[in-house]
Design a protein around this motif. Sequence first.
Motif, PDB file in Angstrom:
ATOM      1  N   UNK A 270       0.846  -1.191   0.000  1.00  0.00           N
ATOM      2  CA  UNK A 270       0.000   0.000   0.000  1.00  0.00           C
ATOM      3  C   UNK A 270       0.880   1.240   0.000  1.00  0.00           C
ATOM      4  N   UNK A 271       0.555   2.154  -0.918  1.00  0.00           N
ATOM      5  CA  UNK A 271       1.344   3.367  -1.081  1.00  0.00           C
ATOM      6  C   UNK A 271       0.588   4.533  -0.478  1.00  0.00           C
ATOM      7  N   UNK A 272       1.214   5.248   0.452  1.00  0.00           N
ATOM      8  CA  UNK A 272       0.561   6.467   0.925  1.00  0.00           C
ATOM      9  C   UNK A 272       0.683   7.548  -0.146  1.00  0.00           C
ATOM     10  N   UNK A 273      -0.083   8.646   0.013  1.00  0.00           N
ATOM     11  CA  UNK A 273       0.032   9.748  -0.953  1.00  0.00           C
ATOM     12  C   UNK A 273       1.448  10.289  -0.893  1.00  0.00           C
TER      13      UNK A 273
END
Lengths: 478, 214
Positions: A270-273
């Motif tokens: 999962x990539x944060x902004x």
Amino acid sequence: MNQWLDERLHISRLNDKFLRKAFPVHHSFFLGEITLFALVILILSGILLTFTYEPSTKLVDGVPAAYASILKINSMPFGDMLRRIHHWSANIMVGAAVIHMFRIYFSGAFKRPREINWWVGFLLLIFSALTAVTGYCLPYDQFAFATLKVIYGITSSVPFIGGWLAELFFAGAFPGEGIISRFYGYHIMLLPGILLGLTAVHMLLMIKQKHTQPGYAAKIAYKKIVGVPLSTQQSIIMIILFVLMTAIIVLFSAFIPVHPVEVYGPPSNSTPAIKPDWYLLWIFGILAIMPPEFIHLPEDPTLITPTQQALATLFNPEFIGAMLIPGLILAPVMLAPLLDRGKENLYYAENPTEHPKRLALGLAWCALMIVLSVAGYKPEIQTAFENARGVAEMGAEAASAAKIQIENQVKMMLYAAIVVFPIIIYILTFGIVRMIKNSRESDAREMKAFQEMLAREAEQGHGHGGHGGHGRAHGHDD
Amino acid sequence: MSDEKLPKSEISRRKFVTGALGVTAGVGVLSLASVVGALKPAKRPPTAEQKPPAAGDVLVHAGDTNKGQPIKVSELKPDGQMIKAWPKGEVVKDQNDNNLLVLFRYPEGTLKEPTKMEDTAQGIVVYGGICQHLGCQVNLKDDGSLLCPCHSGSYDPKAGGEVIGGPPPRPLPQLPIEIKDDQIVVKSYYVRPRYGESVSDWQANRAEAEKGGA
């Protein structure tokens, strides 16, 4: 001891050539020094970081060794501090370099005979940014992973040779096993080596060609070099500046954290902004507002003809947005010395308001960069508009239609701002400078008229004072 | 002048040194080029963990807590939440981040065109979870759309992964699935090239994946 050294090393000749170099006294001349000192702090803190950092993607306790070693650095006494000092210095170095370049541009110091040093300085800025990017890939957290993937994607988007180039620079298909050790090599050897070499050239050229003299020097001794010698006056100022700067950077690092790797965590699903550092935000902004495609390909991939495929490869938005347009924006900066048609060597720094076109062009360019950087905040702007219109309360169909509409509006607004904002700044600057120039000229004219009147009065004696007063009031109306 | 004494056929010292320098420099640069070429490692065939999804693969959880466990249809609520998954053949194929899949279950009748309905089952639809723009992993927004954290590309998972905003050039690739024994099983390869895949690669991978089981 001096004599002992001098007999062996001829220090006195060094003294004559370099240590007596005159430094003009003006605060804006510290910007280059700040950049240089930031580089020194970067190298020192960087060396300390290499002692513990491990450039590898091999798994250690389930996370890549590079990431694990960053956690280890953080847990060491002053380890996190060291990382913050390194990161803060990088930001300050790029920032000071940019402002230094503004000073050079607006005061005309890039003109003949200093064109070569302008180009060296330009390259220094580009390589500083590259060094910074390779640096923030090294912690190999999720932020670094996403960044690496994006720059891999951008490299692959170069028409036709992109895939080959990307595999060459990133040690194989993404994410290759060697990617971190490769970037480590770039970050601590190749790019700093280039930076140091260019810095040496920058300094030597500056010593050879002398600083441009600030305006006051012309009044003290016309066409003579005015300033304080490097040894000992300027060197004392430099030491004070260096110590003060280090203190400020340490203070910043103590209270303002930069890039907490634990927040991003190791590479995961999962990539944060994410956003790049401020000096690359404009390229990020261009990518965010690029149209999806320039060549429309058929929906069914099997129907794509080779010609369409080739055209789409040639005109792909990633290459155009991340390389071509930034190149076109930076090219005039590099070519600035060639656009100047003066044949004379420049001695004295010029007053920006006496060159309204250059000033206005420079500020319009800054305005363009600001708009593009703001475009990097496109999703935030859209969310603000959506909240203002109350999209959350709408039905699903209406909401999605409204969102698409808002996105188009925001995009159109940004496109318009890219054209309009720089033009407004250009016209505004030009107008204000013209006003300043006019009022300066009319002041001079009035002063001259007044003095002439006084002289006439003195000549003719009394009796004509009232008439002269009229003439003055008239001058004011102009 | 010493040159005048030389017979006409002999070259001068200057010419010889210049020529020798040229040849040495040429050979040097050429040998350097081979080093530069070696910076690009040879392409290796993907390992079992890196292979793309293939027909017959079972979808397993990609989350931290229940990683590697097959996703059970009976435990899926039709609430449109995003579940990240890896395809699992003989091994979990989690060593290529482009393999990341995102799975949604909606109430029956929510999914609409251009979703390939024959490739969904009981309101469950599966996409490649990698943004088609520059390869970041997409996130679910509160309103049920997908947003890429990198350059704000957004997609509608209820409508075949269509691009509803931002720079992505094409929709997310839908992965055809079917349900077998309460598990979600890959039916065939992505309906369109996924991120970083050329059309010819996609066709080759599709042919490979149809064979299944790999």
